[in-house]
Design an enzyme around this catalytic site. Structure first.
Site, PDB file in Angstrom:
ATOM      1  N   ASP A  37     -63.020 128.545  70.917  1.00  0.00           N
ATOM      2  CA  ASP A  37     -61.695 128.246  71.930  1.00  0.00           C
ATOM      3  C   ASP A  37     -60.968 128.798  71.144  1.00  0.00           C
ATOM      4  O   ASP A  37     -60.494 129.788  70.358  1.00  0.00           O
ATOM      5  CB  ASP A  37     -61.844 126.877  70.803  1.00  0.00           C
ATOM      6  CG  ASP A  37     -61.026 125.713  71.597  1.00  0.00           C
ATOM      7  OD1 ASP A  37     -61.697 125.022  71.451  1.00  0.00           O
ATOM      8  OD2 ASP A  37     -59.769 126.046  71.561  1.00  0.00           O
ATOM      9  N   ASN A  90     -67.818 125.203  78.330  1.00  0.00           N
ATOM     10  CA  ASN A  90     -67.551 123.943  78.322  1.00  0.00           C
ATOM     11  C   ASN A  90     -65.515 123.825  78.131  1.00  0.00           C
ATOM     12  O   ASN A  90     -64.586 122.911  79.210  1.00  0.00           O
ATOM     13  CB  ASN A  90     -67.908 123.616  77.440  1.00  0.00           C
ATOM     14  CG  ASN A  90     -67.561 122.166  76.801  1.00  0.00           C
ATOM     15  OD1 ASN A  90     -67.253 120.844  77.230  1.00  0.00           O
ATOM     16  ND2 ASN A  90     -65.891 122.516  75.624  1.00  0.00           N
ATOM     17  N   TYR A 156     -57.598 121.047  90.030  1.00  0.00           N
ATOM     18  CA  TYR A 156     -58.784 121.199  88.915  1.00  0.00           C
ATOM     19  C   TYR A 156     -60.321 120.725  89.848  1.00  0.00           C
ATOM     20  O   TYR A 156     -61.370 120.911  89.684  1.00  0.00           O
ATOM     21  CB  TYR A 156     -58.728 119.859  88.667  1.00  0.00           C
ATOM     22  CG  TYR A 156     -59.478 119.774  86.916  1.00  0.00           C
ATOM     23  CD1 TYR A 156     -59.110 119.753  86.129  1.00  0.00           C
ATOM     24  CD2 TYR A 156     -60.520 118.437  87.814  1.00  0.00           C
ATOM     25  CE1 TYR A 156     -60.468 119.484  84.497  1.00  0.00           C
ATOM     26  CE2 TYR A 156     -61.075 117.938  86.331  1.00  0.00           C
ATOM     27  CZ  TYR A 156     -61.787 118.332  85.111  1.00  0.00           C
ATOM     28  OH  TYR A 156     -62.302 117.555  84.545  1.00  0.00           O
ATOM     29  N   ILE A 189     -63.919 110.693  80.154  1.00  0.00           N
ATOM     30  CA  ILE A 189     -64.295 110.303  78.495  1.00  0.00           C
ATOM     31  C   ILE A 189     -63.304 110.648  77.436  1.00  0.00           C
ATOM     32  O   ILE A 189     -62.043 111.141  78.005  1.00  0.00           O
ATOM     33  CB  ILE A 189     -65.596 112.312  78.570  1.00  0.00           C
ATOM     34  CG1 ILE A 189     -66.307 112.604  79.275  1.00  0.00           C
ATOM     35  CG2 ILE A 189     -65.870 111.610  76.804  1.00  0.00           C
ATOM     36  CD1 ILE A 189     -67.668 111.246  80.223  1.00  0.00           C
TER      37      ILE A 189
END
Ligand code: NAP
Length: 249
Positions: A37, A90, A156, A189
């Site tokens: 990350d 991800n 996006y 989410i």
């Protein structure tokens, strides 16, 4: 890979949200998890929590939009565990929210860089490593906005559509060499990615999901786990929405 015991797994953007839930689940299933990350402090917190519950996990600070970082991440997996079995690409950002004509050039490049170019960088090195150890599974996180538009999110949505094209093409190129490559398309989410939205906007988003709520990171992690495991052995080149009915409307 019935379970993920002793499988080496890279998960990007794993300090938060969907990536974090996936790292927790994969660690429970016995994998050697490499959490990466850009957020070092949250990455270390996540790592410590997983170690405390008995998981095997390491944190590597990575900016997915830098090719050298993505190469170094794969090299770390090989050096530490001798192989790479699974990669979950991800990490992502929500990006600038503006109608196309008002979108800044910088905002466009940023979201394309982090949400799309990063997957090319990642897969370039992940696939090379997997070819050396006889195969693997790559899961790319797209979105419902990988198959439909969303006003205000041109960058996006373009990046997430691109993720599906990249996934399908890479799957055509490498499935015969035992590397399965799939994309997951979450609906909205409830993660920190949505923190910039106010309560009214979140209510409007809920109304777009026939199931009547936003999704949970853990629900998406279960689909990612299935795609990582041998239980999905015939699945490659596909896009799997998990969206509470969003795309069925
Ligand atoms: P999240 O909770 O914000 O987690 C994303 C993580 O990625 C954060 O820790 C973030 O760090 C990190 N990150 C951002 N830029 C990075 C970079 N350049 N290099 C490495 N790491 C970086 O988001 P999430 O909701 O779990 O999203 C995960 C993925 O699911 C994303 O690809 C997203 O587009 C996709 N998705 C999410 C939703 C949703 O509604 N949440 C829906 C569909 C698809 P910072 O916090 O420092 O930015």
């Amino acid at each position: 890979m019935e379970n993920l015991k002793n499988k080496t797994v890279i998960i990007t953007g794993a300090a938060s949200g969907i990536g974090k839930a996936t790292a927790e689940l994969f660690a429970q299933k016995g994998a050697n998890v490499i959490i990466s990350d850009i957020d070092e402090s949250e990455g270390i917190v996540t790592t410590k929590n997983i170690v405390a519950s008995g998981g095997k996990v390491t944190f590597i600070k990575t900016d997915v939009s830098i090719p050298e970082d993505m190469e170094a991440l794969v090299n770390f997996a090989i050096k530490t565990y001798g192989k790479l079995d699974v990669a979950v690409n991800n990490a992502g950002i929500g990006g600038e929210l503006n109608p196309l004509a008002d979108m800044s050039i910088e905002g466009w490049h940023k979201v394309i860089n982090i949400n799309l170019n990063s997957l090319f960088y990642g897969m370039k090195y992940q696939i090379r490593a997997m070819l050396k150890n006889g195969g693997g599974s790559i899961i790319n996180i797209s979105s419902i906005l990988g198959s439909v538009g969303f006003a205000g999110s041109s960058g996006y949505a373009s990046a997430k559509h691109g993720v599906i094209g990249l996934t399908q093409t890479a799957a055509l190129e490498y499935s015969s060499q035992n590397i399965r490559i799939n994309a997951v398309g979450p609906g909205f989410i409830d993660t920190p990615l949505l923190d910039s939205l106010d309560t009214e906007m979140k209510k409007q988003l809920v109304a777009l999901h026939p199931i009547g709520r936003l999704g949970k990171s853990e629900e998406v992690a279960e689909l990612i786990y299935w795609l990582a495991s041998d239980k999905s052995s015939f699945a490659t080149g596909s896009y799997y929405p998990i969206d509470g009915g969003y795309l069925a409307r």
